[in-house]
Design a protein around this motif. Structure first.
Motif, PDB file in Angstrom:
ATOM      1  N   VAL A   5      15.471   2.492   5.641  1.00 47.42           N
ATOM      2  CA  VAL A   5      14.525   3.599   6.700  1.00 47.42           C
ATOM      3  C   VAL A   5      14.537   2.728   7.944  1.00 47.42           C
ATOM      4  N   PRO A   6      15.449   2.956   8.998  1.00 44.17           N
ATOM      5  CA  PRO A   6      15.449   2.294  10.007  1.00 44.17           C
ATOM      6  C   PRO A   6      14.249   2.247  11.063  1.00 44.17           C
ATOM      7  N   VAL A   7      13.631   3.358  10.968  1.00 43.64           N
ATOM      8  CA  VAL A   7      12.331   3.717  11.552  1.00 43.64           C
ATOM      9  C   VAL A   7      11.322   4.038  10.957  1.00 43.64           C
ATOM     10  N   SER A   8      10.211   3.437  10.734  1.00 42.00           N
ATOM     11  CA  SER A   8       9.188   3.734   9.592  1.00 42.00           C
ATOM     12  C   SER A   8       7.785   3.471  10.497  1.00 42.00           C
ATOM     13  N   PRO A   9       6.886   4.146  10.038  1.00 36.70           N
ATOM     14  CA  PRO A   9       5.601   4.052  10.655  1.00 36.70           C
ATOM     15  C   PRO A   9       4.973   2.641  10.140  1.00 36.70           C
ATOM     16  N   CYS A  10       4.254   2.178  11.165  1.00 39.00           N
ATOM     17  CA  CYS A  10       3.247   0.992  10.893  1.00 39.00           C
ATOM     18  C   CYS A  10       1.898   1.776  10.161  1.00 39.00           C
ATOM     19  N   SER A  11       1.484   1.684   9.087  1.00 40.36           N
ATOM     20  CA  SER A  11       0.595   2.485   8.314  1.00 40.36           C
ATOM     21  C   SER A  11      -0.365   1.822   7.717  1.00 40.36           C
ATOM     22  N   ALA A  12      -1.468   2.282   7.611  1.00 45.44           N
ATOM     23  CA  ALA A  12      -2.803   1.983   6.744  1.00 45.44           C
ATOM     24  C   ALA A  12      -2.609   2.949   5.406  1.00 45.44           C
ATOM     25  N   GLY A  13      -2.097   2.647   4.456  1.00 44.01           N
ATOM     26  CA  GLY A  13      -1.946   3.629   3.244  1.00 44.01           C
ATOM     27  C   GLY A  13      -1.176   4.784   3.549  1.00 44.01           C
ATOM     28  N   THR A  14      -1.239   5.976   3.738  1.00 42.15           N
ATOM     29  CA  THR A  14      -0.529   6.965   3.816  1.00 42.15           C
ATOM     30  C   THR A  14      -0.634   7.723   5.516  1.00 42.15           C
ATOM     31  N   ASP A  15      -1.552   7.028   6.141  1.00 40.40           N
ATOM     32  CA  ASP A  15      -1.922   7.332   7.498  1.00 40.40           C
ATOM     33  C   ASP A  15      -1.156   6.511   8.500  1.00 40.40           C
ATOM     34  N   SER A  16      -0.547   7.012   9.709  1.00 40.17           N
ATOM     35  CA  SER A  16       0.113   6.440  10.826  1.00 40.17           C
ATOM     36  C   SER A  16      -1.172   5.863  11.451  1.00 40.17           C
ATOM     37  N   VAL A  17      -0.808   4.552  11.999  1.00 35.65           N
ATOM     38  CA  VAL A  17      -1.870   3.867  12.929  1.00 35.65           C
ATOM     39  C   VAL A  17      -1.649   3.951  14.406  1.00 35.65           C
ATOM     40  N   ASP A  18      -2.606   4.148  15.027  1.00 37.47           N
ATOM     41  CA  ASP A  18      -2.340   4.275  16.406  1.00 37.47           C
ATOM     42  C   ASP A  18      -2.481   2.712  17.214  1.00 37.47           C
ATOM     43  N   PHE A  19      -2.075   2.844  18.502  1.00 41.40           N
ATOM     44  CA  PHE A  19      -2.032   1.572  19.122  1.00 41.40           C
ATOM     45  C   PHE A  19      -3.308   0.614  18.962  1.00 41.40           C
ATOM     46  N   HIS A  20      -4.435   1.485  19.284  1.00 44.49           N
ATOM     47  CA  HIS A  20      -5.823   0.714  19.420  1.00 44.49           C
ATOM     48  C   HIS A  20      -6.075   0.023  17.917  1.00 44.49           C
ATOM     49  N   ASP A  21      -5.909   0.905  16.963  1.00 39.56           N
ATOM     50  CA  ASP A  21      -6.444   0.210  15.585  1.00 39.56           C
ATOM     51  C   ASP A  21      -5.378  -0.913  15.069  1.00 39.56           C
ATOM     52  N   TRP A  22      -3.807  -0.822  15.520  1.00 39.55           N
ATOM     53  CA  TRP A  22      -2.723  -1.578  15.102  1.00 39.55           C
ATOM     54  C   TRP A  22      -3.260  -3.145  15.842  1.00 39.55           C
ATOM     55  N   TYR A  23      -3.653  -2.894  17.244  1.00 38.99           N
ATOM     56  CA  TYR A  23      -4.006  -4.180  18.077  1.00 38.99           C
ATOM     57  C   TYR A  23      -5.291  -5.122  17.402  1.00 38.99           C
ATOM     58  N   VAL A  24      -6.543  -3.972  17.293  1.00 38.57           N
ATOM     59  CA  VAL A  24      -7.802  -4.366  16.974  1.00 38.57           C
ATOM     60  C   VAL A  24      -7.714  -5.134  15.653  1.00 38.57           C
ATOM     61  N   SER A  25      -7.036  -4.282  14.687  1.00 39.89           N
ATOM     62  CA  SER A  25      -7.029  -4.833  13.315  1.00 39.89           C
ATOM     63  C   SER A  25      -6.518  -6.498  13.404  1.00 39.89           C
ATOM     64  N   TRP A  26      -5.233  -6.547  14.137  1.00 40.77           N
ATOM     65  CA  TRP A  26      -4.877  -7.928  14.344  1.00 40.77           C
ATOM     66  C   TRP A  26      -5.626  -8.678  14.804  1.00 40.77           C
ATOM     67  N   LEU A  27      -6.419  -8.326  15.966  1.00 37.58           N
ATOM     68  CA  LEU A  27      -7.313  -9.190  16.488  1.00 37.58           C
ATOM     69  C   LEU A  27      -8.455  -9.776  15.667  1.00 37.58           C
ATOM     70  N   ALA A  28      -9.044  -8.764  14.861  1.00 41.11           N
ATOM     71  CA  ALA A  28     -10.018  -9.153  13.799  1.00 41.11           C
ATOM     72  C   ALA A  28      -9.618 -10.059  12.816  1.00 41.11           C
ATOM     73  N   ARG A  29      -8.253  -9.598  12.394  1.00 43.06           N
ATOM     74  CA  ARG A  29      -8.019 -10.760  11.256  1.00 43.06           C
ATOM     75  C   ARG A  29      -7.463 -12.164  12.013  1.00 43.06           C
ATOM     76  N   ILE A  30      -6.912 -12.314  13.172  1.00 48.54           N
ATOM     77  CA  ILE A  30      -6.581 -13.386  13.571  1.00 48.54           C
ATOM     78  C   ILE A  30      -7.750 -14.256  14.052  1.00 48.54           C
ATOM     79  N   THR A  31      -8.805 -13.651  14.473  1.00 50.32           N
ATOM     80  CA  THR A  31     -10.134 -14.340  14.795  1.00 50.32           C
ATOM     81  C   THR A  31     -10.951 -14.939  13.761  1.00 50.32           C
ATOM     82  N   PHE A  32     -10.774 -14.196  12.542  1.00 48.41           N
ATOM     83  CA  PHE A  32     -11.335 -14.625  11.267  1.00 48.41           C
ATOM     84  C   PHE A  32     -10.812 -15.831  10.985  1.00 48.41           C
ATOM     85  N   GLN A  33      -9.437 -16.056  10.899  1.00 52.25           N
ATOM     86  CA  GLN A  33      -8.471 -17.106  10.512  1.00 52.25           C
ATOM     87  C   GLN A  33      -8.920 -18.269  11.456  1.00 52.25           C
ATOM     88  N   ALA A  34      -8.859 -17.941  12.883  1.00 55.47           N
ATOM     89  CA  ALA A  34      -8.827 -18.983  13.727  1.00 55.47           C
ATOM     90  C   ALA A  34     -10.205 -19.686  13.649  1.00 55.47           C
TER      91      ALA A  34
END
Length: 252
Positions: free
Chosen positions: A194-223
């Protein structure tokens, strides 16, 4: 998509990663996957409005406010966010190497998954069959013409979307800016089933804000010492936080 999206503390949180005690846990041995931690300067309201006019599209609220409050590109998920820039040729997105990404179909409706699946099925059904041709030469001409259609179809399948970042190995993240999926992020790999697929949390599509902020939370925690893969991540108080389903996933 929400119209009141803001990014309190997000820019400062990203830039603070330069001083984090355990950058290798977050970014690997080489630091950030896209080089040193960096953010382009935020754009002004006049600049964002000019880009929208020239490109013929209104940016989704979460991405628009990111450009105004956080930056025009830089450190982010995967290999970082491509930068929105203006040069003599006009406004465009460019990667860290300066490669200019095409935005000629940005004002077209972003297709639904059903539409893309139908287009692929139709394309596959029209593949020339050798037995229908009198000789190898005529078959090869027909096959080449059919195969060349794939390039046009690929462009149609991601019309109405911005190429945000590279995930590596030929996979990219795109942001839908038109249609019902406006504001959501998508993974695009032409080698995938499936060449084009949603970046998702469960069955929900993820908007740009949550996509970026969830990455930032994870990367900050690890750093700052958290183990990679640990789920209950709590961004420091007052900093950018994910919402909705992702907020529950990140322990809010």
């Amino acid at each position: 998509m929400q119209s009141d999206v803001s990014w309190p503390g997000a820019r400062e949180q990203v830039l603070a990663l330069r001083e984090a005690p355990f950058p290798r846990r977050a970014f690997g041995a080489g630091g950030s996957s896209s080089g040193p931690v960096r953010l382009d300067r935020p754009l002004s309201e006049a600049e964002v409005a000019a880009a929208e006019r020239e490109l013929g599209v209104s940016f989704p609220p979460s991405y628009r406010t990111f450009l105004l409050e956080v930056g025009a590109g830089g450190t982010g998920p995967h290999y970082g966010l491509f930068s929105l820039r203006r040069d003599k040729r006009g406004w465009h997105w460019a990667d860290e190497f300066g490669f200019r990404h095409d935005s000629s179909l940005l004002d077209r409706p972003f297709p639904s998954m059903e539409e893309r699946a139908h287009w692929e099925e139709d394309f596959d059904a029209r593949e020339p069959d050798r037995k229908d041709f009198p000789d190898e030469q005529s078959y090869r001409r027909a096959f080449t013409a059919w195969d060349d259609e794939w390039d046009t179809l690929r462009e149609e399948m991601i019309a109405g979307a911005i190429c945000l970042s590279s995930q590596g190995c030929g996979t990219y993240t795109w942001l839908a800016v038109t249609g019902p999926e406006r504001g959501t992020v998508w993974s695009v790999s032409w080698e995938a089933e499936v060449p084009v697929s949603p970046c998702s949390a469960g069955t929900d599509s993820v908007d740009f804000h949550d996509w970026y902020v969830s990455w930032l939370a994870r990367i900050t925690f690890q750093a700052y010492g958290g183990a990679p893969g640990e789920r209950r991540l709590r961004p420091p108080a007052g900093r950018a936080r994910p919402r909705g389903r992702l907020a529950r996933w990140f322990g809010r």
